[in-house]
Design an enzyme around this catalytic site. Structure first.
Site, PDB file in Angstrom:
ATOM      1  N   SER A  75     -42.996 -14.591  37.739  1.00 18.99           N
ATOM      2  CA  SER A  75     -42.423 -14.230  39.043  1.00 18.99           C
ATOM      3  C   SER A  75     -43.233 -14.820  40.195  1.00 18.99           C
ATOM      4  CB  SER A  75     -42.285 -12.711  39.171  1.00 18.99           C
ATOM      5  OG  SER A  75     -43.448 -12.030  38.746  1.00 18.99           O
ATOM      6  N   ASP A  85       0.806  -1.217   0.000  1.00 16.47           N
ATOM      7  CA  ASP A  85       0.000   0.000   0.000  1.00 16.47           C
ATOM      8  C   ASP A  85       0.842   1.272   0.000  1.00 16.47           C
ATOM      9  OD1 ASP A  85      -2.332  -1.405  -0.060  1.00 16.47           O
ATOM     10  OD2 ASP A  85      -2.668  -1.352   2.092  1.00 16.47           O
ATOM     11  N   GLY A 125     -48.434 -13.288  37.537  1.00 16.67           N
ATOM     12  CA  GLY A 125     -49.584 -14.164  37.342  1.00 16.67           C
ATOM     13  C   GLY A 125     -49.137 -15.442  36.669  1.00 16.67           C
TER      14      GLY A 125
END
Lengths: 321, 642
Positions: free
Chosen positions: B554, B47, B480
């Site tokens: 939970s 390069d 729930g």
């Protein structure tokens, strides 16, 4: 020293002092100074028996000054070692003894006994002179005093092969340098561990250039050998180099008489091997001015490098600094 | 002579300051205020890196006549430019590599302009030398990534860019070189810039500056290119002179200084020497010594030639304390009210630099700051393929491999994340037998907080975050049975809040188990940890001022209690989605009850694992009596009523 340095000493004090810091970027000299001090402290914190190689030149003067700053208010906690060839300029011996005394440091001077006995000199023995007095002498001294770390004042900008030299350069028990087997140096985390018998050469001013050194000497008012300033001195011309006739050991050719010339030195070594430049620069600013406007590199005045481009690298592998 | 006239020629174009000749004292004064920039050049083998550096040295007049004479001679003998000056020869150093025509190590070069001193780390483009590039990049303020305009973005370009990014270099120049060989084509330049932008984005590079150059011809190096009038940006040298350096940024951060050496010349003096990593320090400042945590104030900043009133990041100083407290090499002196973390387990990226591969479990020495401790490394979590950035499974890391590992140290050490403070986040590993430096590492974060936890005080606090959003932060915790309708209702609640201009976030049980908690199962211990993590995440979100909705079964009261206790008073709303087991089982939306009854699912809540219903929920919605829409409405009311 004469009035020259005392004048610069006055102007130099304090430029790296508190007032120049606020919330601004550090200057290049502040960064270089901080890095060098960091390196020296890392060595002292880890080495068993460190030493500072002191050659009385401007780079050594700078390195010694940095050491004083690094450990202040204590004196630098290691001795100075001068590997002498007996062929240095008289003015260098004078400053050497004074500088060590001023710093409150022990000065060790080593002469290679074999070179002494054989009367090795730069006039009759060519490169053997450097090999025996300096390369062998250095190895002898390091072995004799059992130093495990030696500070050297080499800079990466001096010569192409030095650009790749590490700050911590490891040497085998035989003091050889192996360019293929050096440790990577990341951030500022230097790996200082070594095996028994191995030693380290540490170059705290690796990242300084010649101009940085001069600027720092100017700013800090560091005392240097008067030979860096121009004065009328007795000289002869040999192989295109202006050589100063510093003492009566200088073998004049038949019909040759020393000529007084206004000269100074850009680099100092053994006087018969060190080329002078004709100059009118009598103060540090004038020296720096001349250096900035000059068109030839620093080491050109040293006979040792002229053999071949890669000569310094070979010398280094053999143990020359 | 103007700069434009010189473009493309081989004359040095950087004009030396006229002050040198006219007024050297004025010149010196001016130059005492120069700053310093360290940068790295990286590119592939061909390069033109060495040519570029040679060109920079040449254009800034760092080449002397004798060196030029030797260069001209060498160019004819071994040069690759057909007898023209081969700038690459200026910088290729060791004899062996000169013969092979390749650079095999990191070399440091120096040049200066009237504004700045530069240190260039010249690093090789060879595949096997990742280690050298990482070494060079570790001290760089800026990176110049070279691309051959004919080749475009190559595999190596990607690798170098990734490494530059990994080492935290924020200032990147994309030097598109050899523009002379593509006819100075603007199209080609933009084509490459576009390619590279795409890749830069992938690796998280925030910005880069593309400059079209020719190292060989000198286009856009020091002088503007006559061949590329379409390029309006800075030349490379201009940008190097103006780019920010790191130490200015580090000064704005909290004070940290690793202690290097204790200076004790006599019984009356005890000074602590070190280089300030970040921040500033003044006499009278309250400091803390880590890891001990002891506090005192700074008495003096002792310096040769007179004590200092202030010292800043980057300076090497010696401090004395007002009180006699224990402090030795390896400790870190920090700002008392803003200390760093102390821990003994970390996640880190390692770059392996030794021929002997990493051995998980083997003790290595780890040097961080000024401290050396013993450390062990786990098997890599993954190795990074530096070419494709893919994560690969791996049992070890070989030479030049990069991977993410966990590290544990034999004692707690003060540290910071590398991205925040490289001075306390970068480390090396040393082999205890060979003393070789075997790896470079960058800490991501601590895995476990040890006893010395110090909270960072932040200026923009939780109140400020919430005030900006014009709301009160909250965690609305839905609990729930499975299939009770938690997610459905929570989703509706979020939609309604969103429509009202509220800033919300929904943490859903199933989603979290895919990511954050994918390592957890359904044993009781894992359920507890599941909720603990979700609680911590929810808390962080309330700190950010959000209304967080969580939908997790939970099942245990104690964990819901634990989460409630994490939150500020009044910011936790427990919503009980009350659906009888038989109703939930009859709905069985995901077919899970069927599997659980068949014994295919263990530890299923309500079947073979208990559900502890809330005793005192903030809101209870009975899904047999209310529709999902009605339930959501009721909950939104409760949230807004606080």
């Amino acid at each position: 020293m004469t009035t020259r340095t005392s004048a610069t000493a006055g102007s130099g004090q304090g430029t790296l002092s508190p007032d120049s810091f606020s919330r601004s970027t550090l200057t290049h000299l502040q960064r270089l100074e901080a890095e060098s001090i960091h390196i020296m402290r890392e060595v002292v914190a880890n080495a068993e028996n460190p030493v500072m190689l002191y050659s009385v030149g401007k780079d050594s003067a700078c390195m010694l000054h940095l050491a004083k700053k690094a450990f202040y208010p204590a004196p630098p906690p290691f001795p100075l070692l001068h590997v002498d060839t007996t062929w240095k300029f008289k003015a260098m011996y004078d400053l050497r003894d004074k500088a060590a005394k001023d710093a409150g440091m022990e000065l060790l001077v080593h002469h290679n006994p074999e070179a002494m006995e054989k009367g090795i000199n730069p006039f009759d023995h060519g490169s053997l002179h450097t090999d025996m007095w300096k390369t062998e002498g250095l190895k002898q001294a390091l072995t004799k005093y059992n130093f495990d770390v030696a500070f050297g004042g080499a800079r990466r900008d001096e010569e192409k092969s030095r650009a790749k030299e590490r700050v911590f350069s490891f040497r085998t028990a035989n003091h050889r340098w192996d360019p293929k087997n050096q440790r990577p140096e990341l951030w500022k985390l230097y790996n200082t561990r070594k095996a028994k018998g191995e030693s380290i050469r540490v170059f705290p001013i690796s990242n300084w250039t010649e101009l940085d050194i001069w600027q720092y000497i100017h700013l800090e008012g560091i005392e240097i050998v008067p030979l860096y300033f121009s004065a009328p001195r007795p000289t002869v011309e040999r192989n295109g180099l202006l050589i100063m006739v510093d003492d009566e050991r200088f073998p004049l050719q038949p019909g040759e008489t020393p000529v007084m010339r206004s000269i100074r030195f850009r680099t100092l070594g053994c006087y018969p091997l060190t080329g002078a430049v004709e100059s009118e620069a009598q103060t540090l600013p004038e020296v720096i001015q001349e250096m900035l406007l000059t068109t030839t590199s620093e080491r050109q005045g040293r006979a040792i490098d002229h053999d071949q481009s890669a000569s310094m690298e070979k010398k280094k592998q053999e143990g020359y600094f | 002579m103007t700069a434009e006239m010189n473009a493309g020629s081989q004359d040095p174009v950087y004009v030396t300051d006229a002050l040198i000749a006219e007024d050297i004292d004025a010149y010196l004064l001016k130059h005492q205020h120069k700053t310093m920039l360290r940068f790295i050049t990286c590119g592939s083998v061909d390069d033109g890196k060495s040519t570029l550096i040679g060109r920079l040295l040449y254009d800034t007049k760092m080449i002397f006549e004798d060196q030029l004479a030797s260069l001209e001679h060498d160019s004819k003998a071994v040069g690759t430019q057909g007898g023209d000056i081969d700038f690459a020869l200026l910088v290729d150093g060791l004899a062996a590599e000169r013969e092979q025509g390749i650079t095999i190590d990191v070399a440091y070069r120096f040049f200066a302009t009237d504004k700045r001193k530069f240190i260039v780390a010249d690093t090789p483009g060879h595949e096997q030398y990742t280690r050298n590039m990482v070494t060079g990049a570790s001290t760089a303020d800026l990176a110049v990534i070279l691309i051959d305009a004919r080749q475009g973005v190559l595999t190596q370009t990607r690798r170098h860019s990734y490494l530059v990014q990994l080492l935290g270099i924020r200032n990147v120049v994309l030097a598109i070189n050899k523009m002379d060989l593509v006819g100075y084509s603007q199209e080609r330049f933009y084509e490459i810039v576009k390619d590279y932008s795409h890749f830069a984005q992938q690796i998280g590079m925030e910005s880069f500056l593309p400059i079209p150059i020719s190292g060989l011809k000198g286009d856009n190096i020091a002088a503007r290119s006559a061949g590329m009038p379409w390029y309006q940006g800075p030349t490379l040298l201009q940008h190097l002179e103006e780019a920010p350096v790191n130490d200015a940024r580090m000064q704005d951060y909290a004070f940290r200084m690793p202690v290097q050496w204790v200076n004790r010349p006599n019984l009356d003096f005890r000074g602590f020497a070190g280089q300030i990593g970040t921040g500033t320090v003044r006499p009278g400042d309250a400091i803390r010594v880590l890891p001990s945590g002891k506090t005192t104030t700074v008495k003096q900043i002792v310096a040769y030639g007179g004590n200092l009133d202030q010292a800043v990041a980057g300076q090497s100083v010696t401090l004395t304390f007002a009180d006699e407290i224990d402090c030795s090499r390896g400790d870190v002196i920090v700002q008392a009210d803003e200390p760093c973390e102390v821990a003994d387990q970390f996640e880190a990226t390692l770059v392996w630099m030794d021929e002997h591969a990493m051995l998980p479990g083997r003790p290595y020495l780890l040097k961080i700051g000024t401290q050396t401790v013993t450390a062990t490394v786990t098997e890599p979590k993954y190795e990074v393929n530096v070419n494709t950035l893919e994560h690969l499974a791996s049992k070890t890391l070989g030479l030049n491999a990069i991977g993410v590992v966990n590290i544990s140290t034999d004692r707690a050490i003060p540290f910071e994340s590398y991205g925040v403070n490289p001075d306390l986040g970068g480390f090396i590993l040393i082999d205890r037998m060979t003393n070789a430096t075997v790896a470079a590492g960058m800490i991501h974060f601590a895995l476990r907080r040890s006893q010395n936890i110090h909270w960072q005080a932040v200026d923009v606090n939780r109140e400020a975050h919430a005030a900006l959003k014009n709301q009160k932060a909250a965690v609305v915790w839905f609990t729930g049975l499975s299939g009770s309708g938690k997610s459905t209702i929570a989703n509706l609640v979020e939609k309604k809040l969103h429509a009202l201009g509220k800033h919300t976030f929904l943490l859903d049980g199933d989603n979290v188990r895919h990511g954050l908690n994918r390592d957890l199962g359904f044993t009781d211990a894992d359920r507890v940890e599941n909720i603990r993590r979700v609680g911590e995440v929810a808390k962080l979100m309330t700190d950010a001022g959000l209304i967080v909705l969580t939908a997790f079964i939970s099942p245990f009261r104690s964990e819901r209690r634990m989460v409630r206790d994490l939150m500020a008073q009044g910011e936790f709303l427990e919503v009980f989605v009350d659906t009888p087991l038989d109703v939930a089982e009859a709905r069985d939306v995901k077919g899970l009850y069927k599997k659980a009854r068949a014994g295919q699912l263990k530890n299923f809540t309500g079947i073979d694992s208990p559900y502890e219903a809330p005793e005192l929920a903030d809101v209870t919605v009975n899904t047999v009596e209310l529709s999902a829409e009605e339930a959501a409405e009721r909950i939104v009311e409760a949230i807004l009523a606080r």
